[in-house]
Design a protein around this motif. Sequence first.
Motif, PDB file in Angstrom:
ATOM      1  N   GLU A  64       0.828  -1.211   0.000  1.00 45.96           N
ATOM      2  CA  GLU A  64       0.000   0.000   0.000  1.00 45.96           C
ATOM      3  C   GLU A  64       0.858   1.255   0.000  1.00 45.96           C
ATOM      4  OE1 GLU A  64      -3.579   1.995   2.742  1.00 45.96           O
ATOM      5  OE2 GLU A  64      -2.797   0.003   3.200  1.00 45.96           O
ATOM      6  N   TYR A  65       2.009   1.182   0.674  1.00 43.95           N
ATOM      7  CA  TYR A  65       2.889   2.344   0.779  1.00 43.95           C
ATOM      8  C   TYR A  65       3.892   2.405  -0.369  1.00 43.95           C
ATOM      9  CZ  TYR A  65       0.760   2.271   5.368  1.00 43.95           C
ATOM     10  OH  TYR A  65      -0.161   2.256   6.378  1.00 43.95           O
ATOM     11  N   MET A  66       4.068   1.304  -1.091  1.00 44.56           N
ATOM     12  CA  MET A  66       4.900   1.294  -2.291  1.00 44.56           C
ATOM     13  C   MET A  66       4.190   1.969  -3.458  1.00 44.56           C
ATOM     14  SD  MET A  66       6.311  -2.625  -2.155  1.00 44.56           S
ATOM     15  CE  MET A  66       6.984  -2.581  -3.820  1.00 44.56           C
ATOM     16  N   SER A  67       2.860   1.900  -3.465  1.00 44.19           N
ATOM     17  CA  SER A  67       2.079   2.439  -4.570  1.00 44.19           C
ATOM     18  C   SER A  67       2.110   3.962  -4.559  1.00 44.19           C
ATOM     19  CB  SER A  67       0.624   1.958  -4.467  1.00 44.19           C
ATOM     20  OG  SER A  67      -0.184   2.604  -5.424  1.00 44.19           O
ATOM     21  N   PRO A  68       2.429   4.594  -5.686  1.00 42.05           N
ATOM     22  CA  PRO A  68       2.456   6.064  -5.739  1.00 42.05           C
ATOM     23  C   PRO A  68       1.117   6.693  -5.383  1.00 42.05           C
ATOM     24  CG  PRO A  68       3.533   5.135  -7.680  1.00 42.05           C
ATOM     25  CD  PRO A  68       2.884   3.994  -6.953  1.00 42.05           C
ATOM     26  N   SER A  69       0.026   5.980  -5.690  1.00 40.38           N
ATOM     27  CA  SER A  69      -1.306   6.512  -5.396  1.00 40.38           C
ATOM     28  C   SER A  69      -1.820   6.069  -4.033  1.00 40.38           C
ATOM     29  CB  SER A  69      -2.296   6.062  -6.478  1.00 40.38           C
ATOM     30  OG  SER A  69      -2.492   4.659  -6.398  1.00 40.38           O
ATOM     31  N   GLY A  70      -1.097   5.143  -3.389  1.00 42.73           N
ATOM     32  CA  GLY A  70      -1.566   4.587  -2.131  1.00 42.73           C
ATOM     33  C   GLY A  70      -2.637   3.538  -2.318  1.00 42.73           C
ATOM     34  N   LYS A  71      -2.892   3.141  -3.578  1.00 42.29           N
ATOM     35  CA  LYS A  71      -3.918   2.157  -3.891  1.00 42.29           C
ATOM     36  C   LYS A  71      -3.283   0.856  -4.359  1.00 42.29           C
ATOM     37  CE  LYS A  71      -7.358   5.188  -3.474  1.00 42.29           C
ATOM     38  NZ  LYS A  71      -8.427   5.061  -2.461  1.00 42.29           N
ATOM     39  N   VAL A  72      -3.903  -0.261  -4.007  1.00 45.09           N
ATOM     40  CA  VAL A  72      -3.469  -1.568  -4.487  1.00 45.09           C
ATOM     41  C   VAL A  72      -4.653  -2.256  -5.153  1.00 45.09           C
ATOM     42  CG1 VAL A  72      -1.585  -1.956  -2.852  1.00 45.09           C
ATOM     43  CG2 VAL A  72      -3.909  -2.513  -2.174  1.00 45.09           C
ATOM     44  N   PRO A  73      -4.383  -3.138  -6.106  1.00 37.97           N
ATOM     45  CA  PRO A  73      -3.053  -3.539  -6.542  1.00 37.97           C
ATOM     46  C   PRO A  73      -2.459  -2.494  -7.479  1.00 37.97           C
ATOM     47  CG  PRO A  73      -4.667  -4.593  -7.931  1.00 37.97           C
ATOM     48  CD  PRO A  73      -5.446  -3.832  -6.898  1.00 37.97           C
ATOM     49  N   PHE A  74      -1.152  -2.614  -7.723  1.00 39.25           N
ATOM     50  CA  PHE A  74      -0.530  -1.812  -8.765  1.00 39.25           C
ATOM     51  C   PHE A  74       0.404  -2.702  -9.557  1.00 39.25           C
ATOM     52  CE2 PHE A  74       2.416  -1.390  -5.214  1.00 39.25           C
ATOM     53  CZ  PHE A  74       3.673  -1.428  -5.803  1.00 39.25           C
ATOM     54  N   ILE A  75       0.605  -2.339 -10.814  1.00 36.02           N
ATOM     55  CA  ILE A  75       1.488  -3.122 -11.673  1.00 36.02           C
ATOM     56  C   ILE A  75       2.721  -2.299 -12.020  1.00 36.02           C
ATOM     57  CG2 ILE A  75      -0.355  -4.542 -12.628  1.00 36.02           C
ATOM     58  CD1 ILE A  75      -0.260  -2.797 -15.171  1.00 36.02           C
ATOM     59  N   HIS A  76       3.832  -3.007 -12.168  1.00 41.09           N
ATOM     60  CA  HIS A  76       5.101  -2.408 -12.585  1.00 41.09           C
ATOM     61  C   HIS A  76       5.446  -3.011 -13.939  1.00 41.09           C
ATOM     62  CE1 HIS A  76       9.677  -1.716 -11.767  1.00 41.09           C
ATOM     63  NE2 HIS A  76       9.159  -0.808 -12.576  1.00 41.09           N
ATOM     64  N   VAL A  77       5.344  -2.201 -14.975  1.00 41.12           N
ATOM     65  CA  VAL A  77       5.574  -2.658 -16.347  1.00 41.12           C
ATOM     66  C   VAL A  77       6.612  -1.740 -16.991  1.00 41.12           C
ATOM     67  CG1 VAL A  77       4.521  -3.135 -18.595  1.00 41.12           C
ATOM     68  CG2 VAL A  77       3.197  -3.494 -16.497  1.00 41.12           C
ATOM     69  N   GLY A  78       7.796  -2.287 -17.256  1.00 48.77           N
ATOM     70  CA  GLY A  78       8.874  -1.443 -17.765  1.00 48.77           C
ATOM     71  C   GLY A  78       9.223  -0.403 -16.723  1.00 48.77           C
ATOM     72  N   ASN A  79       9.125   0.874 -17.094  1.00 48.76           N
ATOM     73  CA  ASN A  79       9.384   1.942 -16.117  1.00 48.76           C
ATOM     74  C   ASN A  79       8.095   2.620 -15.678  1.00 48.76           C
ATOM     75  OD1 ASN A  79       8.744   3.271 -18.434  1.00 48.76           O
ATOM     76  ND2 ASN A  79      10.485   4.682 -18.427  1.00 48.76           N
ATOM     77  N   GLN A  80       6.960   1.950 -15.912  1.00 44.35           N
ATOM     78  CA  GLN A  80       5.663   2.522 -15.558  1.00 44.35           C
ATOM     79  C   GLN A  80       5.053   1.790 -14.363  1.00 44.35           C
ATOM     80  OE1 GLN A  80       3.960   5.192 -17.616  1.00 44.35           O
ATOM     81  NE2 GLN A  80       6.163   5.354 -17.947  1.00 44.35           N
ATOM     82  N   VAL A  81       4.421   2.559 -13.481  1.00 46.05           N
ATOM     83  CA  VAL A  81       3.691   2.007 -12.345  1.00 46.05           C
ATOM     84  C   VAL A  81       2.257   2.508 -12.431  1.00 46.05           C
ATOM     85  CG1 VAL A  81       3.482   1.918  -9.835  1.00 46.05           C
ATOM     86  CG2 VAL A  81       5.747   1.879 -10.894  1.00 46.05           C
ATOM     87  N   VAL A  82       1.292   1.584 -12.471  1.00 44.59           N
ATOM     88  CA  VAL A  82      -0.120   1.947 -12.636  1.00 44.59           C
ATOM     89  C   VAL A  82      -0.934   1.179 -11.605  1.00 44.59           C
ATOM     90  CG1 VAL A  82      -2.021   2.198 -14.272  1.00 44.59           C
ATOM     91  CG2 VAL A  82       0.339   2.076 -15.133  1.00 44.59           C
ATOM     92  N   SER A  83      -1.852   1.873 -10.928  1.00 41.27           N
ATOM     93  CA  SER A  83      -2.644   1.224  -9.882  1.00 41.27           C
ATOM     94  C   SER A  83      -4.121   1.221 -10.229  1.00 41.27           C
ATOM     95  CB  SER A  83      -2.439   1.933  -8.530  1.00 41.27           C
ATOM     96  OG  SER A  83      -2.854   3.281  -8.610  1.00 41.27           O
ATOM     97  N   GLU A  84      -4.817   0.198  -9.760  1.00 42.32           N
ATOM     98  CA  GLU A  84      -6.261   0.001  -9.869  1.00 42.32           C
ATOM     99  C   GLU A  84      -6.680  -0.378 -11.286  1.00 42.32           C
ATOM    100  OE1 GLU A  84      -8.600   2.428  -6.711  1.00 42.32           O
ATOM    101  OE2 GLU A  84      -7.296   3.854  -7.755  1.00 42.32           O
ATOM    102  N   LEU A  85      -7.840  -1.058 -11.348  1.00 47.05           N
ATOM    103  CA  LEU A  85      -8.278  -1.661 -12.605  1.00 47.05           C
ATOM    104  C   LEU A  85      -8.514  -0.642 -13.716  1.00 47.05           C
ATOM    105  CD1 LEU A  85      -9.139  -4.180 -14.204  1.00 47.05           C
ATOM    106  CD2 LEU A  85     -11.450  -3.857 -13.302  1.00 47.05           C
ATOM    107  N   GLY A  86      -9.242   0.444 -13.427  1.00 46.33           N
ATOM    108  CA  GLY A  86      -9.572   1.414 -14.471  1.00 46.33           C
ATOM    109  C   GLY A  86      -8.351   1.955 -15.203  1.00 46.33           C
ATOM    110  N   PRO A  87      -7.392   2.542 -14.486  1.00 46.57           N
ATOM    111  CA  PRO A  87      -6.179   3.028 -15.135  1.00 46.57           C
ATOM    112  C   PRO A  87      -5.360   1.919 -15.800  1.00 46.57           C
ATOM    113  CG  PRO A  87      -6.445   4.071 -12.991  1.00 46.57           C
ATOM    114  CD  PRO A  87      -7.480   2.986 -13.077  1.00 46.57           C
ATOM    115  N   ILE A  88      -5.378   0.715 -15.220  1.00 44.42           N
ATOM    116  CA  ILE A  88      -4.644  -0.405 -15.822  1.00 44.42           C
ATOM    117  C   ILE A  88      -5.280  -0.796 -17.151  1.00 44.42           C
ATOM    118  CG2 ILE A  88      -4.109  -2.873 -15.551  1.00 44.42           C
ATOM    119  CD1 ILE A  88      -3.661  -2.279 -12.541  1.00 44.42           C
ATOM    120  N   VAL A  89      -6.615  -0.786 -17.233  1.00 41.28           N
ATOM    121  CA  VAL A  89      -7.307  -1.072 -18.492  1.00 41.28           C
ATOM    122  C   VAL A  89      -6.882  -0.068 -19.563  1.00 41.28           C
ATOM    123  CG1 VAL A  89      -9.558  -1.050 -19.642  1.00 41.28           C
ATOM    124  CG2 VAL A  89      -9.287  -2.235 -17.459  1.00 41.28           C
ATOM    125  N   GLN A  90      -6.820   1.215 -19.198  1.00 39.41           N
ATOM    126  CA  GLN A  90      -6.426   2.243 -20.160  1.00 39.41           C
ATOM    127  C   GLN A  90      -4.969   2.094 -20.569  1.00 39.41           C
ATOM    128  OE1 GLN A  90      -8.583   4.350 -21.661  1.00 39.41           O
ATOM    129  NE2 GLN A  90     -10.074   3.135 -20.505  1.00 39.41           N
TER     130      GLN A  90
END
Length: 267
Positions: A64-90
């Motif tokens: 939870e504290y690793m996530s830039p948004s404070g939300k989990v789950p988050f994915i680390h893909v390449g140099n990008q970090v994206v949290s939560e389903l909606g933003p991950i879908v986009q």
Amino acid sequence: MSLVAEAFVSQIAAAEPWPENATLYQQLKGEQILLSDNAGSLAVQAFLQMCNLPIKVVCRANAEYMSPSGKVPFIHVGNQVVSELGPIVQFVKAKGHSLSDGLDEVQKAEMKAYMELVNNMLLTAELYLQWCDEATVGEITHARYGSPYPWPLNHILAYQKQWEVKRKMKAIGWGNKTLDQVLEDVDQCCQALSQRLGTQPYFFNKQPTELDALVFGHLFTILTTQLTNDELCEKVKNYSNLLAFCRRIEQRYFEDRGKGSSSIRSS
């Protein structure tokens, strides 16, 4: 970095292919993660499985504290970090993978409306149960949420989180709801989902969308999570087509792939 520069970097990252070492982070599975976060993580895993994108699931006490948004789950893909389903879908769509491209505009609007229903009803009910129902808070939530931390930090963090969630519940009009009222909301949501699904394998017939991933994440987690009583679980069990739906996705995207070279791994 300016907004223009950030947009340019994101555009470059989106053009890169999906890597084999993409990682999803969540809290510790056995002793820490709570119902709502577990549901969110499972929804993202299901979505990525449906897109046939490999992901490694990593459990960390401080996710939870690793996530830039404070939300989990988050994915680390390449140099990008994206949290939560909606933003991950986009984010995944920008990389050329979409489950809803085959829908027309009316269907896309309907899909978004049902996703809002799930987030406004099921997710909110899960948060209410975790942090506002005294029996669940006392027997499950505080102990699990604070489990990775020493005393008194474990209590401080749990009470801080409880205060945040209760403030949110008050802001959206759920502050004075009873547990029975919340369970009735869950039942109404399940009834709407059951009616929309009907006898189809997925909500928009033969192929799953992000709505299917979201619904599966929440319903399957509710069905398989031990709480202080079975009232929440029983609301879902009243709808046989929703049970069959969960089983169908579990078999197709988790069990069947697990027999071969599964793209979901845990560490």
